[in-house]
Design an enzyme around this catalytic site. Structure first.
Site, PDB file in Angstrom:
ATOM      1  N   LYS A  70      16.588 -10.996 -45.299  1.00 32.85           N
ATOM      2  CA  LYS A  70      16.721  -9.605 -44.880  1.00 32.85           C
ATOM      3  C   LYS A  70      18.143  -9.093 -45.128  1.00 32.85           C
ATOM      4  CE  LYS A  70      13.313 -10.231 -41.137  1.00 32.85           C
ATOM      5  NZ  LYS A  70      12.341  -9.178 -41.386  1.00 32.85           N
ATOM      6  N   CYS A 104      12.914  -3.314 -39.660  1.00 27.99           N
ATOM      7  CA  CYS A 104      12.885  -4.620 -38.997  1.00 27.99           C
ATOM      8  C   CYS A 104      13.273  -4.408 -37.543  1.00 27.99           C
ATOM      9  CB  CYS A 104      13.843  -5.608 -39.652  1.00 27.99           C
ATOM     10  SG  CYS A 104      13.920  -7.197 -38.769  1.00 27.99           S
ATOM     11  N   SER A 305       3.559 -11.932 -42.021  1.00 28.72           N
ATOM     12  CA  SER A 305       4.684 -11.177 -42.555  1.00 28.72           C
ATOM     13  C   SER A 305       5.052 -11.728 -43.918  1.00 28.72           C
ATOM     14  CB  SER A 305       5.891 -11.271 -41.614  1.00 28.72           C
ATOM     15  OG  SER A 305       6.985 -10.551 -42.137  1.00 28.72           O
ATOM     16  N   MET A 314       7.300 -10.082 -35.218  1.00 33.82           N
ATOM     17  CA  MET A 314       8.172  -9.031 -35.708  1.00 33.82           C
ATOM     18  C   MET A 314       8.338  -7.979 -34.618  1.00 33.82           C
ATOM     19  SD  MET A 314       5.661 -10.247 -37.828  1.00 33.82           S
ATOM     20  CE  MET A 314       4.505  -8.986 -38.348  1.00 33.82           C
TER      21      MET A 314
END
Length: 390
Positions: A70, A104, A305, A314
């Site tokens: 990420k 996110c 995910s 998440m």
């Protein structure tokens, strides 16, 4: 043969909730990467170490999972009433692709701390001691979020005794409020129904609740797809056939939600929608070995995910869970007992999580004022990332 030296870019490696990622100030990026486009994507791919055919991210900062590949880009907000603009990029592991289609929720917990520490917030809005309320504009989904960041002696407080299942060590609690988390351009239930019938070749006709809250999410009953809702990662992620079936389910649901026009387009939209399956409470052992008793949870939820079963949950999917649980008639609400509620405790592979949400019906449409949950965050490393020149 002469090779150019690497460039270095100021960056911070942070954990937020049950995820971690590489955080950048927009103005610290090379000029060519301060605008969206292929050059920015190429830079972030190289930082993370993607695409990696070995699936390890050995030559980058990624951790070769959806929770650890990420990136975050932050800047002082240009919008009135907000402190920081938050842009999230989910980097694919085995493809040269950065997905900008969603938020996110876990890394949201780290945004406020980074913004304060890096001078993106007006100092007059940050107390010496107490709670700083950082107003975040989430650029990907065009939504407002409030992060309640604890401060001690003028510094962000990262240590504490708040425990979050899926995170090994305790830390300071960061309360997150997702304001009006439904997609304002789309109905909360894009088909207009609380429950639809999805026709998926691998599963046949199954019931599904499809919702735009936090992140577009497709909920199905665990029993309808051959599961119990107590599964851990290895039960699914080691099964290539099962993963392919989930991806087909996700693609067909995405078409039904109006997110794509054809199932073939799902490959270029890996981050959204999410697939989750639900079941009534039952006891199980979490991935840490911790025993989760049926009486301590309202519902079981497992979520996929980036093509794999998530090790916990998440944050944005938790918003979808809390919202769906608060609306009688959805599959989540039914699995949670079918009663009116404004919060739900759900069991996930790493333990449990409580999320609150309140939905009201305005005419024929459902609306959600906000969803609330607690996470934690801390800096893991600060300095420079190094990558080869463009």
């Amino acid at each position: 043969m002469t090779h150019q030296p690497q460039i270095q870019i100021p960056a911070t490696y942070m954990r937020g909730g049950t995820s971690k990622g590489v955080f950048f100030k927009l103005t610290d990026l090379p000029e060519y990467a301060q605008q969206p486009g292929s050059k920015r994507d190429a830079l972030l791919l190289r930082v993370i170490g993607s695409p990696d055919p070995y699936g390890k991210h050995t030559d980058g900062m990624g951790g070769a999972t959806s929770s650890t590949s990420k990136t975050v880009i932050l800047s002082a907000s240009e919008r009135d009433g907000y402190d920081v603009d938050y842009l999230f990029g989910q980097v694919a592991i085995d493809k040269p692709f950065v997905d900008w289609s969603g938020n996110c929720g876990n890394l949201t917990a780290a945004v406020g701390a980074f913004a304060i520490t890096n001078g993106l917030v007006d100092p007059s809005r940050v107390p010496e001691n107490g709670i700083a309320e950082i107003r975040i504009w989430q650029v990907n989904i065009q939504k407002a979020i409030i992060a309640h960041v604890p401060m001690t002696d003028g510094n962000v407080q990262e240590t504490g005794d708040f425990e979050l299942d899926g995170v090994t060590f305790p830390a300071a609690e960061v309360k997150i409020e997702f304001l009006d988390p439904a997609d304002s351009e789309k109905a909360l239930f894009p088909t207009g129904n609380l429950v639809d019938t999805l026709n998926v070749p691998e599963f046949g006709s199954i019931e599904a609740t499809m919702i735009n809250a936090g992140i577009p999410t497709i909920f199905v009953n665990a029993e309808d797809i051959g599961y119990t809702g107590t599964e851990l990662q290895d039960d699914i992620n080691a099964d290539a056939v099962a993963l392919a079936k989930f991806e087909s389910l996700r693609a067909h649901g995405a078409v039904r939600m109006g997110l794509i026009n054809d199932v073939g387009e799902a490959v270029s939209r890996q981050h959204t929608p999410k697939i989750a399956f639900v079941a009534p409470p039952r006891s199980y052992s979490a991935s840490s070995g911790k025993d989760i008793a049926a009486e301590d949870i309202d519902v079981l939820v497992r979520a996929m995910s980036m093509g794999k079963l998530h090790h916990a949950m998440m944050g944005t999917a938790a918003v979808a869970i809390g919202t769906a649980a608060s609306i009688k008639g959805t599959l989540v609400n039914q699995a949670a007992g079918g009663k009116d509620r404004e919060s739900v405790v759900f069991g996930h592979p790493s333990g449990t999580l409580k999320v609150g949400a309140k939905a009201t019906k305005q005419g024929a449409q459902w609306e959600v004022e906000k969803a609330i949950m607690s996470r934690s965050a801390r800096v893991l490393m600060h300095g420079f990332v190094h990558i080869p020149q463009e």
